[in-house]
Design a protein around this motif. Sequence first.
Motif, PDB file in Angstrom:
ATOM      1  N   ASN A   1       0.836  -1.203   0.000  1.00  0.00           N
ATOM      2  CA  ASN A   1       0.000   0.000   0.000  1.00  0.00           C
ATOM      3  C   ASN A   1       0.873   1.257   0.000  1.00  0.00           C
ATOM      4  N   GLU A   2       1.964   1.211   0.761  1.00  0.00           N
ATOM      5  CA  GLU A   2       2.889   2.344   0.789  1.00  0.00           C
ATOM      6  C   GLU A   2       3.608   2.471  -0.556  1.00  0.00           C
ATOM      7  N   PHE A   3       3.951   1.332  -1.140  1.00  0.00           N
ATOM      8  CA  PHE A   3       4.621   1.298  -2.438  1.00  0.00           C
ATOM      9  C   PHE A   3       3.753   1.958  -3.509  1.00  0.00           C
ATOM     10  N   LEU A   4       2.441   1.705  -3.460  1.00  0.00           N
ATOM     11  CA  LEU A   4       1.524   2.264  -4.453  1.00  0.00           C
ATOM     12  C   LEU A   4       1.386   3.777  -4.327  1.00  0.00           C
ATOM     13  N   LYS A   5       1.625   4.304  -3.134  1.00  0.00           N
ATOM     14  CA  LYS A   5       1.523   5.756  -2.918  1.00  0.00           C
ATOM     15  C   LYS A   5       2.720   6.498  -3.518  1.00  0.00           C
ATOM     16  N   SER A   6       3.827   5.796  -3.687  1.00  0.00           N
ATOM     17  CA  SER A   6       5.044   6.440  -4.165  1.00  0.00           C
ATOM     18  C   SER A   6       5.021   6.520  -5.687  1.00  0.00           C
ATOM     19  N   ASP A   7       6.041   7.194  -6.250  1.00  0.00           N
ATOM     20  CA  ASP A   7       6.121   7.255  -7.706  1.00  0.00           C
ATOM     21  C   ASP A   7       6.802   6.012  -8.287  1.00  0.00           C
ATOM     22  N   LYS A   8       7.115   5.060  -7.415  1.00  0.00           N
ATOM     23  CA  LYS A   8       7.543   3.704  -7.759  1.00  0.00           C
ATOM     24  C   LYS A   8       8.736   3.591  -8.718  1.00  0.00           C
ATOM     25  N   PRO A   9       9.832   4.309  -8.502  1.00  0.00           N
ATOM     26  CA  PRO A   9      11.028   3.990  -9.297  1.00  0.00           C
ATOM     27  C   PRO A   9      11.639   2.689  -8.793  1.00  0.00           C
ATOM     28  N   TYR A  10      12.231   1.898  -9.670  1.00  0.00           N
ATOM     29  CA  TYR A  10      12.872   0.654  -9.257  1.00  0.00           C
ATOM     30  C   TYR A  10      13.883   0.262 -10.324  1.00  0.00           C
ATOM     31  N   TYR A  11      14.731  -0.691  -9.966  1.00  0.00           N
ATOM     32  CA  TYR A  11      15.759  -1.162 -10.877  1.00  0.00           C
ATOM     33  C   TYR A  11      15.172  -2.212 -11.813  1.00  0.00           C
ATOM     34  N   THR A  12      15.634  -2.205 -13.064  1.00  0.00           N
ATOM     35  CA  THR A  12      15.144  -3.176 -14.045  1.00  0.00           C
ATOM     36  C   THR A  12      15.285  -4.604 -13.519  1.00  0.00           C
ATOM     37  N   SER A  13      16.367  -4.876 -12.791  1.00  0.00           N
ATOM     38  CA  SER A  13      16.601  -6.228 -12.282  1.00  0.00           C
ATOM     39  C   SER A  13      15.569  -6.652 -11.237  1.00  0.00           C
ATOM     40  N   ASP A  14      14.787  -5.704 -10.721  1.00  0.00           N
ATOM     41  CA  ASP A  14      13.771  -6.024  -9.707  1.00  0.00           C
ATOM     42  C   ASP A  14      12.407  -6.358 -10.309  1.00  0.00           C
ATOM     43  N   ILE A  15      12.238  -6.134 -11.616  1.00  0.00           N
ATOM     44  CA  ILE A  15      10.894  -6.224 -12.189  1.00  0.00           C
ATOM     45  C   ILE A  15      10.275  -7.604 -12.012  1.00  0.00           C
ATOM     46  N   GLU A  16      11.039  -8.663 -12.283  1.00  0.00           N
ATOM     47  CA  GLU A  16      10.458 -10.004 -12.194  1.00  0.00           C
ATOM     48  C   GLU A  16       9.925 -10.292 -10.784  1.00  0.00           C
ATOM     49  N   SER A  17      10.704  -9.926  -9.765  1.00  0.00           N
ATOM     50  CA  SER A  17      10.240 -10.184  -8.398  1.00  0.00           C
ATOM     51  C   SER A  17       9.047  -9.299  -8.057  1.00  0.00           C
ATOM     52  N   LEU A  18       8.979  -8.093  -8.646  1.00  0.00           N
ATOM     53  CA  LEU A  18       7.829  -7.224  -8.396  1.00  0.00           C
ATOM     54  C   LEU A  18       6.570  -7.771  -9.075  1.00  0.00           C
ATOM     55  N   VAL A  19       6.736  -8.438 -10.217  1.00  0.00           N
ATOM     56  CA  VAL A  19       5.589  -9.108 -10.843  1.00  0.00           C
ATOM     57  C   VAL A  19       5.046 -10.172  -9.884  1.00  0.00           C
ATOM     58  N   GLU A  20       5.959 -10.938  -9.272  1.00  0.00           N
ATOM     59  CA  GLU A  20       5.544 -11.947  -8.290  1.00  0.00           C
ATOM     60  C   GLU A  20       4.763 -11.311  -7.148  1.00  0.00           C
ATOM     61  N   VAL A  21       5.241 -10.158  -6.682  1.00  0.00           N
ATOM     62  CA  VAL A  21       4.579  -9.463  -5.570  1.00  0.00           C
ATOM     63  C   VAL A  21       3.172  -9.037  -5.969  1.00  0.00           C
ATOM     64  N   THR A  22       3.020  -8.459  -7.166  1.00  0.00           N
ATOM     65  CA  THR A  22       1.700  -7.992  -7.592  1.00  0.00           C
ATOM     66  C   THR A  22       0.723  -9.163  -7.748  1.00  0.00           C
ATOM     67  N   ILE A  23       1.232 -10.320  -8.171  1.00  0.00           N
ATOM     68  CA  ILE A  23       0.382 -11.515  -8.252  1.00  0.00           C
ATOM     69  C   ILE A  23      -0.025 -11.946  -6.846  1.00  0.00           C
ATOM     70  N   PHE A  24       0.934 -11.944  -5.921  1.00  0.00           N
ATOM     71  CA  PHE A  24       0.667 -12.286  -4.521  1.00  0.00           C
ATOM     72  C   PHE A  24      -0.387 -11.356  -3.925  1.00  0.00           C
ATOM     73  N   MET A  25      -0.348 -10.072  -4.344  1.00  0.00           N
ATOM     74  CA  MET A  25      -1.306  -9.075  -3.855  1.00  0.00           C
ATOM     75  C   MET A  25      -2.604  -9.076  -4.667  1.00  0.00           C
ATOM     76  N   GLN A  26      -2.685  -9.960  -5.647  1.00  0.00           N
ATOM     77  CA  GLN A  26      -3.862 -10.078  -6.516  1.00  0.00           C
ATOM     78  C   GLN A  26      -4.184  -8.763  -7.229  1.00  0.00           C
ATOM     79  N   ASP A  27      -3.119  -8.049  -7.591  1.00  0.00           N
ATOM     80  CA  ASP A  27      -3.255  -6.773  -8.293  1.00  0.00           C
ATOM     81  C   ASP A  27      -3.025  -7.031  -9.781  1.00  0.00           C
ATOM     82  N   THR A  28      -4.072  -7.455 -10.468  1.00  0.00           N
ATOM     83  CA  THR A  28      -3.964  -7.882 -11.861  1.00  0.00           C
ATOM     84  C   THR A  28      -3.406  -6.789 -12.773  1.00  0.00           C
TER      85      THR A  28
END
Length: 326
Positions: free
Chosen positions: A51-78
């Motif tokens: 929830n805090e992550f969604l409030k931010s402008d969400k910059p991240y490293y390209t190498s983190d994208i795959e794990s962030l996809v896993e997180v969004t699936i875990f959070m059921q955020d299609t």
Amino acid sequence: MKHSILITAIALVFAISTSKAVPPTFHSILTNQLQKYNFLGDYDSCRYVYNEFLKSDKPYYTSDIESLVEVTIFMQDTANAIALFRELLMKTETDTTILNQNPKLSALRTYPQFQPIEQEYESLKLHYYKNFNRKLSQQILEMYTKDRFIRVQVPRDCDCRPTIMEKTDREHFETIKKIVEKSGFPTLSQIGDEAWKGLYIIFLHISALSEQHFQYADSLLKKQVDLFILEPWRYANMVDSYLHFKDIPQRYGTFTVHDENNSPTHGNILEPENLDRRRYEIGLNSFTSFSKALKHKKLPDGYNYIDPLEYYFENKGNKENTGQTN
């Protein structure tokens, strides 16, 4: 002579530790915690940080994208899962077969919104290859190949080895300087995964040539971390490697040494009580987590664990107050 070396060492640590600080990499703290809670399957904690992550402008490293996809699936955020997976395809060398290789991502196929992605896969790859600079990638790979060949093939007891390595590293330094001056610092999507890893190794060796070369690498790589181009651990390890071999305490504790029993340990650390703060400032996780992953037998004397989320909210408040004041 020893006195002058000591003065130089103290000045170098001071220059690194007091260089102008940028705002702490808040978003990396959130990303690190999301990855941790997703791995542990801790839904409530992950939701709180997400929830805090969604409030931010969400910059991240390209190498983190795959794990962030896993997180969004875990959070059921299609919606975010789909958006991030598209970005994964556009920015990296991966393809849709990763869904079969990573069970956590396989749930994407059940989303009706996912079907168009497979249909437009070719155009997504076209976007990737449009940014990909094959000539630059090949140039860096050739430098990396030469770097590895010398260090692997030239015998360690050969008198000519140091001279050959230094000559090669200086040539690579001049080439990298020209590349950066002409086109800027290469990105992962421009040169691909293998050349990206090779570039980091080249910088490790360039930085060891002299203090001047180290200062060049330090300022250049730190800027890429601040821009979310270069992963923080690569920058930190370059700094700590240089300091360790100069017999100066490490700044981030990323360079592992081995004790008399050949067990991994942390070596000398600058101001261990502030180690986590320095690590959080550039987007690393706590030294406790790092040390546990590497199976260090003990933490540095004087080390003080700082909870990453407490640090995040404390500094977020300071940053917001500063912004209102300005």
